[in-house]
Design a protein around this motif. Structure first.
Motif, PDB file in Angstrom:
ATOM      1  N   GLY A 204       0.829  -1.206   0.000  1.00  0.00           N
ATOM      2  CA  GLY A 204       0.000   0.000   0.000  1.00  0.00           C
ATOM      3  C   GLY A 204       0.856   1.247   0.000  1.00  0.00           C
ATOM      4  O   GLY A 204       2.036   1.194  -0.336  1.00  0.00           O
ATOM      5  N   ASN A 205       0.292   2.355   0.435  1.00  0.00           N
ATOM      6  CA  ASN A 205       1.028   3.611   0.526  1.00  0.00           C
ATOM      7  C   ASN A 205       0.959   4.160   1.934  1.00  0.00           C
ATOM      8  O   ASN A 205      -0.100   4.080   2.544  1.00  0.00           O
ATOM      9  N   PRO A 206       2.001   4.780   2.423  1.00  0.00           N
ATOM     10  CA  PRO A 206       3.366   4.815   1.870  1.00  0.00           C
ATOM     11  C   PRO A 206       4.057   3.471   2.056  1.00  0.00           C
ATOM     12  O   PRO A 206       3.506   2.565   2.683  1.00  0.00           O
ATOM     13  N   VAL A 207       5.295   3.360   1.544  1.00  0.00           N
ATOM     14  CA  VAL A 207       6.088   2.144   1.718  1.00  0.00           C
ATOM     15  C   VAL A 207       7.370   2.502   2.464  1.00  0.00           C
ATOM     16  O   VAL A 207       8.015   3.501   2.118  1.00  0.00           O
ATOM     17  N   MET A 208       7.701   1.746   3.482  1.00  0.00           N
ATOM     18  CA  MET A 208       8.973   1.952   4.160  1.00  0.00           C
ATOM     19  C   MET A 208       9.822   0.700   3.982  1.00  0.00           C
ATOM     20  O   MET A 208       9.367  -0.419   4.228  1.00  0.00           O
TER      21      MET A 208
END
Lengths: 349, 349
Positions: A204-208
């Protein structure tokens, strides 16, 4: 690794000099990373390095062939702790330095037979990286960065696990025998878990993404966050400012805690102080976490030749979290070793 | 992991009962695998579990959100060892059990404040697997075996690193957050190094592959050797016979060392005794090496519910090495948990 041999005697002599100052007749070294640092050989099973005027490495049969090829020191077979203690008692009678990391189980057997002094002498030396070590760290960074670049994020579809698998596959193919630590890929609300590993959830968003490679036993450690919404971009900007200020503050002779204060100060200024729930960084080398610690509680002083991460993060439970992490070599002016762009928006991918 | 919660209180009660027998008021638990065993939550940063009548888990802010979701126990924030010791001193005054694995550095701080008794109580419990744990181990085995089967060896061309990368990629995609240990792929003369990781060398003959997955924190561990020449096939047959005899010897109540004797006896009979340079096996669970040890020096007794590897090997320096390793659940009749064919010739691939 053979090429290191020339460096080693000098390093060993420096350690033995330090032992003299501390009035230690010997050092009993068990930690594989410490053995690797001194000998060039990283054991895969119980091994003991006895540092003294005439150092000796004890390895099990399992490691004998590899140790013979890679270690710079005379080698004997390690059969059991009991037998080793018995043979050492015949020659050693002064104070024995032991590692703070030694287990209580082993300690109880050692301290019955020797006067011991726990210490972090080898870890202290390890904080200062030689040119050769810096090159290995750079090798680990290149592998990690190339592996990231080889992923086509614009076409990527799949889960967090899939992205982590792709990244690790690329690192493996490039010669990293394993990830330097458990790769973190979190996205959407899960990104507020600073240390969670990846999951089977669709990205999904955001991505870490927090990942690292190993190259000739040396680690890299970096984090990138891919942002989408305006709020995410705003938080990333705060982190980048905090990171930039913190890196600019780094110079030989300052307190490690000062760097943490600087990063924290910027984040607090923007009102996100309570979401920055870990310290600003740590040393990296043969271990992914080693001296010095860039935390508010650290009493360490930064010196030339140290390699540290600078990794401010903001984690808002139930919403999302972001972190950005780079590796810095401490010189008169700090040198950022990681080169991958820090500002990554999914709009541009 | 939530589904475990129901199991936990009983397990905790059993441990507390054992503590009572040992006259321990509390257990100070640091090892992540031990915390995972008791609470269901495996910490990623410094955490301390205090087992007593009213157990308490201390985790850092980093792990707080995850601990809250996964642990079955009341949670407090871990700030520093010093602060924790101070608060514990207010309520604890009896003998404190500590783990044998505790580091000397930590021990020196603890023993100033508490009367301590080092032990392996949790590791002792961990040797006996519940149905739930066995299912997780089976999950880790399935991931490892499927990942192996998904490699088309008849078409494979590349290096040892490439093969390891493929295997690990498959495991990662199937949900193993990392390999259970550093995957070993050695081939040609390198196969005589029992613990070497893979290299960039083109895959030769024979091939030895030792790999494992993690599934919900539980490990699998197995080895297959792909043979080609008649000599290699002959050695593999010796190993398979040694393994079969050793597994057949396993039953509740016998000494762990007996299984090692049986395997070693077969290999010695064929004249390869001096090439079998490690012990016959070890327990597997939350760690890839745990109790019991199937070695000649072990004084442990095998019991129902233990899961062990049986892994005879023959390593001829300068020539080649082979090993075969399976996982066995100890019941009245031993149950082999690993299912992958053991006799693999490259002629049939």
């Amino acid at each position: 690794m053979q090429s290191n041999r020339k460096d080693l005697p000098m390093k060993i002599n420096e350690i033995i000099e330090k032992m003299r100052q501390e009035k230690l007749e010997s050092l009993f070294i068990l930690k594989p990373e410490n053995i690797a640092y001194v000998t060039g050989f990283k054991p895969s099973s119980a091994s003991v390095l006895i540092l003294k005027e005439e150092p000796l490495l004890f390895s099990t049969k399992l490691d004998m062939e590899a140790a013979q090829a890679q270690s710079c020191l005379p080698l004997e077979e390690f059969k059991s702790l009991e037998e080793l203690i018995k043979s050492l008692k015949e020659t050693l009678n002064g104070k024995m330095g032991i590692e703070n990391s030694m287990s209580v189980g082993t300690y109880k057997k050692i301290c019955k037979n020797f006067q011991t002094a726990p210490n972090d002498i080898i870890e202290g030396f390890r904080a200062f990286k030689s040119k050769n070590e810096i090159n290995k760290i750079k090798g680990a960074i290149r592998i990690a960065e190339d592996s990231f670049k080889d992923i086509d994020f614009s076409k990527f579809s799949g889960s967090e696990d899939d992205l982590a698998a792709g990244l690790e596959y690329n690192m493996r193919k490039a010669g990293s025998v394993k990830p330097a630590f458990e790769t973190i890929v979190t996205s959407g609300p899960r990104s507020s878990l600073p240390h969670a590993s990846s999951s089977s959830q669709e990205l999904g968003n955001p991505v870490m993404i927090d990942w690292g490679a190993l190259y000739e036993n040396y680690a890299s450690d970096m984090t990138r966050s891919i942002v989408q919404s305006q709020k995410e971009e705003e938080i990333l900007s705060v982190l980048l400012e905090a990171q930039k200020e913190a890196i600019n503050a780094i110079k030989p002779g300052i307190k490690a805690s000062h760097v943490d204060n600087v990063a924290r100060g910027v984040i607090e200024e923007y009102g996100y102080g309570r979401y920055f729930i870990h310290s600003t960084g740590h040393g990296v080398g043969l271990e992914v976490h080693e001296k010095p610690s860039l935390s508010s509680k650290s009493d360490e002083i930064l010196e030339k030749g140290m390699v540290v991460t600078v990794e401010p993060g903001i984690y808002m439970e139930g919403k999302f979290g972001l972190r950005v992490e780079d590796m810095v070599l401490i010189k008169n002016s700090p040198k950022i070793l990681t080169e991958l762009p820090r500002k990554i928006s999914s709009k541009n991918l």
